[in-house]
Write a protein that holds these residues in place. Sequence first.
Motif, PDB file in Angstrom:
ATOM      1  N   VAL A  13      12.760  27.869 -10.507  1.00 37.58           N
ATOM      2  CA  VAL A  13      12.100  28.765 -11.456  1.00 37.58           C
ATOM      3  C   VAL A  13      12.200  30.208 -10.967  1.00 37.58           C
ATOM      4  CG1 VAL A  13       9.890  29.376 -12.514  1.00 37.58           C
ATOM      5  CG2 VAL A  13      10.489  26.971 -12.191  1.00 37.58           C
ATOM      6  N   HIS A  14      12.605  31.089 -11.870  1.00 38.11           N
ATOM      7  CA  HIS A  14      12.624  32.520 -11.601  1.00 38.11           C
ATOM      8  C   HIS A  14      11.527  33.177 -12.421  1.00 38.11           C
ATOM      9  CE1 HIS A  14      16.715  33.369  -9.604  1.00 38.11           C
ATOM     10  NE2 HIS A  14      16.426  32.086  -9.443  1.00 38.11           N
ATOM     11  N   HIS A  15      10.981  34.254 -11.894  1.00 37.30           N
ATOM     12  CA  HIS A  15       9.927  35.011 -12.560  1.00 37.30           C
ATOM     13  C   HIS A  15      10.528  36.322 -13.050  1.00 37.30           C
ATOM     14  CE1 HIS A  15       7.878  32.189  -9.945  1.00 37.30           C
ATOM     15  NE2 HIS A  15       6.887  32.246 -10.815  1.00 37.30           N
ATOM     16  N   THR A  53       8.637  33.034 -17.049  1.00 38.73           N
ATOM     17  CA  THR A  53       9.460  32.242 -16.135  1.00 38.73           C
ATOM     18  C   THR A  53      10.659  31.664 -16.881  1.00 38.73           C
ATOM     19  OG1 THR A  53       8.214  30.217 -16.560  1.00 38.73           O
ATOM     20  CG2 THR A  53       7.443  31.629 -14.739  1.00 38.73           C
ATOM     21  N   TYR A  54      11.695  31.327 -16.115  1.00 35.79           N
ATOM     22  CA  TYR A  54      12.868  30.701 -16.699  1.00 35.79           C
ATOM     23  C   TYR A  54      13.603  29.925 -15.613  1.00 35.79           C
ATOM     24  CZ  TYR A  54      16.803  30.019 -19.844  1.00 35.79           C
ATOM     25  OH  TYR A  54      17.757  29.465 -20.664  1.00 35.79           O
ATOM     26  N   GLU A  55      14.134  28.780 -15.993  1.00 37.02           N
ATOM     27  CA  GLU A  55      14.884  27.921 -15.059  1.00 37.02           C
ATOM     28  C   GLU A  55      16.056  27.312 -15.800  1.00 37.02           C
ATOM     29  OE1 GLU A  55      13.998  24.244 -11.955  1.00 37.02           O
ATOM     30  OE2 GLU A  55      12.532  24.730 -13.491  1.00 37.02           O
ATOM     31  N   PRO A  57       6.854  29.921 -19.625  1.00 37.58           N
ATOM     32  CA  PRO A  57       8.311  29.996 -19.790  1.00 37.58           C
ATOM     33  C   PRO A  57       8.761  30.903 -20.937  1.00 37.58           C
ATOM     34  CG  PRO A  57       7.608  27.730 -19.469  1.00 37.58           C
ATOM     35  CD  PRO A  57       6.364  28.545 -19.674  1.00 37.58           C
TER      36      PRO A  57
END
Length: 153
Positions: A107-109, A150-152, A15
Amino acid sequence: MPLMLTSTAFADGKPIPARHARDADNLSPHLIWSDVPDGTRCFVLIVEDPDAPSGIFRHWGVFDIPGGQTELQEGFGSKPSGSVRFARNDFGAHRYDGPQPPRGHGVHHYIFRIAALDVPNLGVPEDAGVEEIWHAARRHMLEEAELIGTYER
């Protein structure tokens, strides 16, 4: 060894801290590259989110990074310095704009890509977009490396 891209802010596949997100401090992370190939005259760096609902979303484009440079300090994305230039991102700005996926979208990459080029500058128009600079860079690429965060929300 091949060109390598790392960050002191997050490890590959892990993350990205909230301080680097667009709706927080929006600071570009500290990035370091090593094992630069012989003949490198400049670098191009881009950040893309392939998980965006509308397709690939480009968050940052940096080009004409001098061939002897091996890092970008945290927060560099707010204003370029020296010969370094920023492309227009998909938000319409010439700066770093960090992760901001839709809430609840999962989750986005975020793919950070750096390319070592065999030319001293990219020679693209002042208002070039991230996709345009990456396309121009491909013609002069010696090597490329990537780092995924990653980020959510």
